[in-house]
Design an enzyme around this catalytic site. Structure first.
Site, PDB file in Angstrom:
ATOM      1  N   ASP A 314     -15.251  19.304   0.375  1.00 13.37           N
ATOM      2  CA  ASP A 314     -14.488  18.907   1.553  1.00 13.37           C
ATOM      3  C   ASP A 314     -15.384  18.044   2.420  1.00 13.37           C
ATOM      4  OD1 ASP A 314     -16.049  21.383   2.630  1.00 13.37           O
ATOM      5  OD2 ASP A 314     -15.278  20.372   4.401  1.00 13.37           O
ATOM      6  N   CYS A 352      -5.287  -0.299  -5.044  1.00 10.16           N
ATOM      7  CA  CYS A 352      -4.762   0.994  -4.584  1.00 10.16           C
ATOM      8  C   CYS A 352      -3.244   0.938  -4.548  1.00 10.16           C
ATOM      9  CB  CYS A 352      -5.319   1.319  -3.196  1.00 10.16           C
ATOM     10  SG  CYS A 352      -4.682   2.863  -2.509  1.00 10.16           S
ATOM     11  N   CYS A 354      -1.337   3.191  -2.952  1.00  7.90           N
ATOM     12  CA  CYS A 354      -0.827   4.095  -1.916  1.00  7.90           C
ATOM     13  C   CYS A 354       0.246   3.399  -1.077  1.00  7.90           C
ATOM     14  CB  CYS A 354      -1.966   4.630  -1.043  1.00  7.90           C
ATOM     15  SG  CYS A 354      -2.489   3.550   0.304  1.00  7.90           S
ATOM     16  N   HIS A 383      -4.552   5.839   3.720  1.00 11.87           N
ATOM     17  CA  HIS A 383      -5.214   5.102   2.632  1.00 11.87           C
ATOM     18  C   HIS A 383      -6.515   5.794   2.202  1.00 11.87           C
ATOM     19  CE1 HIS A 383      -7.239   2.319   0.090  1.00 11.87           C
ATOM     20  NE2 HIS A 383      -8.290   2.451   0.890  1.00 11.87           N
TER      21      HIS A 383
HETATM   22 ZN   LIG Z   1      -4.328   2.378  -0.296  1.00 14.15          ZN
END
Ligand SMILES: [Zn+2]
Length: 417
Positions: A314, A352, A354, A383
């Site tokens: 984490d 990416c 996302c 992101h």
């Molecule tokens: Zn992204």
């Protein structure tokens, strides 16, 4: 009285699964497996986003599910101060309170109390400290930290430890390690005597809205199972001394826990030393139990530690950096606030997929940041979390295919949290 409108098909909150850990594949020291918790299965190695006060800052729970988050971390110290453990307990525990049906891990508060420096006093019984919110005095002991974590009701809870400061001399590191060992045994005893008090079934009528998790197929509870209990992890301390770390690991294992964490790192020591101590500790932890490295790290580091055999990590880095305009991408890290992005129509990260990179440009994110819009923090965080989760997904995939994991990007760029 239901806490939530049940106007859509819903599921019960009563946990069904007991805690277990299964390793499915190995490559060198790296392992890919599954951590089964009362609130669902977590694929490992896993990066756990930090939701300090029962919220990953700026990101709603349904988006976390869409990102494939299977486990969240909450901070006992913060939740104890606000809204208070009793409040959360009466509302059915953290899962109900924050409408998160997946797994949750809470820390013991030990690290936060340690961070208070001037405001704390440690003795055999526990730690007296003052709230960072209003200066009010409080006391945490191994027992009260356990009681707080039982009330919060996370699936995985942590032993109350003393995080040894850096630097610390040999005598100080040993004294601190011995204290943590005594506290670990006290915490375990308390949980054994009070494990039935977890509030998982306390609120009748509460129902989560159904929210699919297509990416991960999170297992959701269906029917009740009174056998499900919280899993308490022990924490290895010992400062920056490899021999003390070995002794701490062996004696923590003697007490006996379903999982083991490596604590007391990322406290100001050089990164190379962190790595050295992690390696020195990992080799003494049982191969068949989950290993949790607390508070690391950069995308490069989480890949490296997964390759070394760490199962859980984490860090506030992806979320905190996002709020400061720092994005982790497959092309290295970028500071979106720079003027060079003002007219850049490209996505934040061309590799990416996302929801942010599919929709918005660097120019727009740069504008939002410059205009101090709340949405800047939200989009940057989504992101960065997506990048971290994709990184770990790729790591798990590599291990399953029998190859050592590599970072999504070719560029190796560290950044301090
Ligand atoms: Zn992204």
């Amino acid at each position: 009285m239901p806490l939530r409108r049940a106007d859509s098909p819903s599921i019960a909150t009563i946990p069904t699964l007991s805690f277990s850990f299964q390793i499915d594949s190995r490559v060198g020291a790296a392992r890919a497996g599954r951590l089964t918790t009362p609130h669902g299965v977590v694929e490992t190695p896993v990066f756990m986003p930090v939701g300090t006060v029962a919220s990953v800052k700026g990101v709603a729970q349904d988006i976390l599910e869409e990102l494939g988050v299977q486990i969240l971390l909450g901070n006992t110290y913060h939740l104890y101060l606000r809204p208070g453990v009793e409040q959360v307990r009466q509302l059915g525990g953290l899962h109900c309170f924050m409408a998160w049906p997946g797994a949750i891990l809470t820390d013991s508060g030990g690290f936060q109390v340690f961070s208070l420096n001037e405001l704390r006093k440690v003795n055999e019984e526990g730690v007296t400290f003052r709230s960072h919110l209003d200066g009010s005095p409080h006391f945490f002991s191994p027992e009260s930290a356990m009681a707080a974590q039982i009330g919060l009701g996370a699936d995985i809870i942590m032993a109350f430890d003393e995080c040894t400061e850096y630097p610390a001399d040999g005598e100080r590191a040993r004294h601190s390690m011995e204290l943590t060992l005594r506290w670990a045994a006290r915490g375990k005893k308390y949980l054994e005597d009070h494990k039935q008090e977890v509030p998982w079934q306390a609120v009748s009528g509460f129902q989560f809205p159904v929210s699919g998790n297509a990416k991960t197929g999170n297992q959701k509870p269906e029917t009740g199972n009174c056998d499900a209990t919280q899993a308490l992890f022990g924490i290895v301390q010992g400062g920056m001394d490899a021999a003390l770390r070995k002794e701490s690991a062996e004696r923590t294992i003697e007490i006996g826990f379903p999982g083991y964490a490596i604590g007391g790192l990322s406290v100001g020591e050089p990164r190379a030393l962190t790595r050295e101590i992690v390696e020195a500790t990992l080799q003494h932890l049982p191969a068949d139990k989950p290993r949790y490295l607390m508070g690391v790290g950069t995308p490069e580091e989480i890949v490296e530690y997964a390759n070394s055999g760490v199962d859980m990590m984490d860090c506030v880095l992806p979320t905190r950096a996002a709020r400061h305009g720092l994005l982790f991408t497959s092309e290295g890290k970028i500071s979106i606030k720079q003027a060079r992005f003002a007219a850049d129509p490209g996505p934040p990260d061309p590799n990416c997929g996302c929801r942010v990179c599919r929709r918005y440009s660097r120019a727009y994110l740069r504008h939002l940041y410059a205009a101090n819009e709340v949405l800047a923090q939200v989009l940057n965080t989504v992101h960065n979390l997506s990048f971290y989760l994709d990184t770990m997904r790729a790591v798990r995939h590599s291990i399953a295919l029998g190859s050592k994991a590599q970072l999504l990007s070719g560029e190796q760029s560290g950044v301090k949290p």
